[in-house]
Each structure stands twice: as structure tokens, then as C-alpha cells.
Design a protein around this motif. Structure first.
Motif, PDB file in Angstrom:
ATOM      1  N   UNK A  78      45.019  20.002  -7.886  1.00 27.68           N
ATOM      2  CA  UNK A  78      43.967  20.278  -7.444  1.00 27.68           C
ATOM      3  C   UNK A  78      43.291  21.072  -8.760  1.00 27.68           C
ATOM      4  N   UNK A  79      44.144  22.067  -9.214  1.00 26.07           N
ATOM      5  CA  UNK A  79      43.854  22.871 -10.586  1.00 26.07           C
ATOM      6  C   UNK A  79      43.570  21.930 -11.711  1.00 26.07           C
ATOM      7  N   UNK A  86      36.331  24.339  -6.969  1.00 28.18           N
ATOM      8  CA  UNK A  86      37.392  24.043  -6.027  1.00 28.18           C
ATOM      9  C   UNK A  86      36.560  23.776  -4.767  1.00 28.18           C
ATOM     10  N   UNK A 130      36.261  20.252  -2.342  1.00 24.04           N
ATOM     11  CA  UNK A 130      36.601  19.914  -0.896  1.00 24.04           C
ATOM     12  C   UNK A 130      35.553  19.466  -0.391  1.00 24.04           C
ATOM     13  N   UNK A 141      39.027  15.994   0.242  1.00 26.25           N
ATOM     14  CA  UNK A 141      40.540  16.115  -0.091  1.00 26.25           C
ATOM     15  C   UNK A 141      40.848  15.572  -1.423  1.00 26.25           C
ATOM     16  N   UNK A 142      41.829  15.869  -2.059  1.00 25.65           N
ATOM     17  CA  UNK A 142      42.253  15.330  -3.192  1.00 25.65           C
ATOM     18  C   UNK A 142      42.352  13.673  -3.013  1.00 25.65           C
ATOM     19  N   UNK A 153      45.056  18.769   1.825  1.00 21.37           N
ATOM     20  CA  UNK A 153      45.376  18.811   0.272  1.00 21.37           C
ATOM     21  C   UNK A 153      46.436  20.027   0.066  1.00 21.37           C
ATOM     22  N   UNK A 166      47.606  22.435  -2.074  1.00 25.41           N
ATOM     23  CA  UNK A 166      46.972  23.064  -3.205  1.00 25.41           C
ATOM     24  C   UNK A 166      47.442  24.717  -3.700  1.00 25.41           C
ATOM     25  N   UNK A 209      41.871  31.837  -6.565  1.00 24.70           N
ATOM     26  CA  UNK A 209      40.545  31.743  -6.401  1.00 24.70           C
ATOM     27  C   UNK A 209      39.740  32.924  -5.707  1.00 24.70           C
ATOM     28  N   UNK A 235      40.152  20.269   5.227  1.00 24.34           N
ATOM     29  CA  UNK A 235      38.675  20.498   5.180  1.00 24.34           C
ATOM     30  C   UNK A 235      38.072  20.039   6.410  1.00 24.34           C
TER      31      UNK A 235
END
Lengths: 166, 116
Positions: A30-31, A41, A45, A50-51, B39, B41, B47, B88
Motif C-alpha cells: 500500500x505504501x 491512503x 481505501x 482495498x488493495x 488489506x 498494510x 500515517x 474498509x
């Protein structure tokens, strides 16, 4: 009420096609997405869930923007050599990587890949007037030539042997 | 740390040990229809997290509880960022959950498979 998105979704998906097309799914963090796509980020989302959600959108975009036009071009292929040249020179990074990297682990990706390959097979079959199985073999050979490298040399050698098809 | 399981049509998150204290929550139950994806992460811990209320935040040690950021509510329960998973949500009190789980890859597959 949602906040206005501070990014161009189209550009982000296009950049994701390039990123996922050049690296295995698990090799893209994700980075990496945040850095290369220029999107926060949280926005990522919020927009894609999601990824994997972003990956599916990117794959479908790749199929529409790159594989679809290739199928159109294949429909006008003059001969087997022409069809091979069209497939080996097209931008199919994400399709090829999706087929080997994600399709075995993700049914939805597998279905998208299968549909895309079937579309290419059909375009070749229609253009050259050959049976579906032979068209599928040509698609497979062309994708194999891409993986093998040296598409011009290997493709040309194969095309010479396919001359009798035309 | 949290455990995530699918129970019928719901996603169930259970905070373990003292985390239920820091997080001010022992469990969360979300209808799968309101889950958009999961995900792994590890980078999310670096962050900005926004304003905490209520919960605990010792930078580098634990982030747990409800955080408000950009008009969204995010639920955190993370000590070891390398095991962070983002789930999410839609139409829920929280916009997303950021949880530390034992095996991020398995948890992501569990959630994503339940959504297909």
C-alpha cells in the motif's frame, strides 16, 4: 456527506495498471501505491475498498484499454505472422502477470483473464478463418513468445512455419 | 491484538487481553454487506491518525480506540504495525478498522473470500 476527492480516479487507475503490470501483486505494498499513485491512503481505501479492489478495477481497465483494442486489431490480421506480431508487440503486462500471479489464487481474476484470452482467440479465429483450438494455440504461442523474450526472432521463426495456414 | 472471524453474514472482531481496555471495546460486529474489503498494510502505522477519543495512543507502543481524521472515524487496535490489517466499511459508525492480527495474509483472505 463525503468530501470531494482530491485526485483524478482515472489517472490513479492508469498508474495502478502500470504498477501492477510490472510487479507481482504481493510485491506491491500500500505504501508503493500511495507513493506511485499520488493518492492519500485514506482516499485509496475510501474509493477502492482495498488493495484487491483497486487491483480488480485496474485489471478491468487494462482489459478495456489494452486488450480490447488488440482484439480489434487482430480482427484485421492478414495472416498468422501478423497476428503473432500484434500480440507480441501489445502492452499486455498486467494480463500476463495476472494470468500467472493472481488467477491461480483469485477466481474473479481468473474469470477476467479467461474472458480476455477467449476474446483474443475468437478474434484470431475469425480473422484467419482457423478453428478455435488452433486460434487458442496461436494466442498461447504469442504469449509464450512474450515471456521467452526476443519476440521478433522467435515470432518470425514460428511465423515461417505457420505460412501454410494462410 | 484482535481476532477476526466470519459468523453467518457478519464480520466479528474480538479484542484480546488488555487491548479491550485500551480500545474501549471488547468486540465489534459488522454485517458483511457493510464490509468493502481487507488489506494487509504495515505502512499505515506511520500515517497521521488524527484525534483520539476515546482510546490510548503511545506512539511506537500502542494505538487503540477511536480516532477522528478528515471527518472519518477510524477504529485502531495496533501494537505491532507489521501485522496491521485495514478493513474498509460502508454505512457504519467507523469508516475503517485498523487491527493487529496474528496472520494478516489469512485474515485478508478470510474477509475477501467472504465478500465474493
Amino acid at each position: 456527506m463525503g468530501r470531494r476527492r482530491a485526485f483524478d480516479e482515472d489517472e490513479v487507475v492508469h498508474a495502478a495498471v502500470k504498477l501492477f503490470g510490472g510487479r507481482a501483486y504481493d510485491g506491491v505494498s500500500v505504501n508503493d501505491l500511495v507513493t506511485h499513485l499520488g493518492v492519500h491512503r485514506n482516499s485509496l481505501y475510501k474509493t477502492f475498498g482495498s488493495k484487491r479492489g483497486l487491483y480488480l478495477v485496474a485489471l478491468r481497465r487494462h482489459l478495456a484499454d489494452d486488450v480490447g483494442p488488440l482484439a480489434d486489431a487482430l480482427a484485421g490480421a492478414a495472416d498468422a505472422a501478423d497476428a503473432l506480431r500484434l500480440v507480441t508487440s501489445a502492452d499486455l503486462g498486467l494480463l500476463v502477470l495476472a494470468a500467472v500471479d493472481r488467477a491461480p489464487a483469485d477466481e474473479e481474476v481468473a474469470a477476467e483473464v479467461a474472458t480476455a484470452l477467449a476474446t483474443l482467440d475468437q478474434a484470431i479465429a475469425d480473422a484467419l478463418g482457423v478453428p478455435a483450438a488452433l486460434a487458442a494455440a496461436l494466442t498461447a504461442a504469442a504469449l509464450g513468445i512474450r515471456l521467452r523474450g526476443n519476440p521478433d526472432g522467435v515470432g518470425a521463426a514460428l511465423a515461417r512455419h505457420l505460412d501454410p495456414l494462410d | 491484538m484482535a481476532t477476526v472471524r466470519i459468523d453467518g453474514g457478519e464480520l466479528v472482531v474480538v479484542m484480546e487481553g488488555l487491548d479491550k481496555l485500551w480500545a474501549f471495546k471488547s468486540s465489534l460486529t459488522i454485517p458483511l454487506a457493510n464490509v468493502r474489503g481487507a488489506t494487509a498494510d504495515p505502512g499505515i502505522a506511520a500515517d497521521p491518525k488524527g484525534i483520539r477519543a476515546p482510546g490510548a495512543h503511545l506512539p511506537g507502543v500502542i494505538t487503540a480506540g477511536t480516532f477522528h481524521l478528515d471527518g472519518e472515524k477510524v477504529f485502531w487496535d495496533v501494537r505491532d504495525a507489521s501485522k496491521a490489517v485495514v478493513i474498509e466499511l460502508a454505512d457504519e459508525r467507523y469508516s475503517r478498522l485498523v487491527l493487529q492480527v496474528d496472520d494478516p495474509r489469512t485474515t485478508v483472505a478470510l474477509v475477501e473470500n467472504a465478500l465474493r
